[in-house]
Design a protein around this motif. Structure first.
Motif, PDB file in Angstrom:
ATOM      1  N   ASP A 116       0.816  -1.264  -0.116  1.00 28.42           N
ATOM      2  CA  ASP A 116       0.040  -0.125   0.051  1.00 28.42           C
ATOM      3  C   ASP A 116       0.831   1.181   0.055  1.00 28.42           C
ATOM      4  O   ASP A 116       0.456   2.373   0.309  1.00 28.42           O
ATOM      5  CB  ASP A 116      -1.142   0.310   1.301  1.00 28.42           C
ATOM      6  CG  ASP A 116      -2.088  -1.207   1.045  1.00 28.42           C
ATOM      7  OD1 ASP A 116      -2.365  -1.378  -0.183  1.00 28.42           O
ATOM      8  OD2 ASP A 116      -2.517  -1.449   2.177  1.00 28.42           O
ATOM      9  N   THR A 147       0.229   6.595  -0.426  1.00 30.73           N
ATOM     10  CA  THR A 147      -0.171   5.458   0.386  1.00 30.73           C
ATOM     11  C   THR A 147      -1.663   4.987   0.127  1.00 30.73           C
ATOM     12  O   THR A 147      -2.640   5.939  -0.349  1.00 30.73           O
ATOM     13  CB  THR A 147      -0.289   5.876   1.820  1.00 30.73           C
ATOM     14  OG1 THR A 147      -1.049   7.091   2.285  1.00 30.73           O
ATOM     15  CG2 THR A 147       1.110   5.883   2.409  1.00 30.73           C
ATOM     16  N   ARG A 149      -5.310   3.886   1.534  1.00 31.36           N
ATOM     17  CA  ARG A 149      -5.963   3.578   2.605  1.00 31.36           C
ATOM     18  C   ARG A 149      -7.334   3.235   2.254  1.00 31.36           C
ATOM     19  O   ARG A 149      -7.814   3.836   1.589  1.00 31.36           O
ATOM     20  CB  ARG A 149      -5.825   4.671   3.743  1.00 31.36           C
ATOM     21  CG  ARG A 149      -4.548   5.017   4.213  1.00 31.36           C
ATOM     22  CD  ARG A 149      -4.446   6.053   4.977  1.00 31.36           C
ATOM     23  NE  ARG A 149      -2.942   6.266   5.618  1.00 31.36           N
ATOM     24  CZ  ARG A 149      -2.383   7.175   5.934  1.00 31.36           C
ATOM     25  NH1 ARG A 149      -3.114   8.296   5.975  1.00 31.36           N
ATOM     26  NH2 ARG A 149      -1.103   7.387   6.250  1.00 31.36           N
TER      27      ARG A 149
END
Length: 161
Positions: A116, A147, A149
């Motif tokens: 990720d 990133t 998420r």
């Protein structure tokens, strides 16, 4: 200072990772991964969002759309000035723009992904206009650390020069 060392450590780690795995242009018959395609699409969407925000006068809603490309705790290192920490700082930065972005195009030269976390670097080409002055085109190099998420890629760190 610690944040800068952390950024440098992250870049060094991804450079080592990237050195072990040749970039797509260096691999015969390379196919971009779905995640790389996703990031390229996010980067193109980011560019469109900046031009749209500029054309509507940097409204609060359009600046919020730009800030949404960043993680809540993102840090941006603009070419001049202090690091911008957090989404509110991104909104303040973009709402204070005094020029119109006629074009904004970020083209990735390389994207490396590990789970990720991703790094992207490439060339940024912009055309800006300030007041009655003629439009000016410029180029810069950029690096973004992304990133993922909840399935959404957001910029964690960003810089251009």
């Amino acid at each position: 200072m610690a944040l800068t060392r952390g950024l440098m450590a992250s870049l060094a780690a991804f450079s080592a990772f990237g050195a072990a795995a040749a970039s797509p242009s260096e691999r015969p018959f390379a196919v971009m991964s779905p995640s790389q395609d996703e990031l390229r699409a996010r980067t193109a969407e980011f560019s469109r969002t900046i031009v749209e925000a500029s054309s509507d006068g940097w409204s609060q809603a359009s600046v919020a759309r730009i800030a949404d490309f960043y993680a809540i705790d993102a840090v941006v290192f603009p070419p001049r000035g202090e690091p911008l920490r957090g989404r509110q700082a991104q909104q303040t930065y973009w709402s204070s723009r005094d020029r119109q972005f006629l074009t904004h195009s970020a083209i990735a030269d390389r994207i490396d992904i590990s789970g990720d976390l991703a790094t992207e670097w490439g060339t940024l080409t912009i055309t800006t206009k300030q007041g009655p002055n003629a439009a000016v085109q410029g180029k810069a190099t950029y690096i973004s650390i992304w990133t993922r998420r909840d399935g959404v890629w957001r910029k964690q760190m960003d810089t251009w020069w």
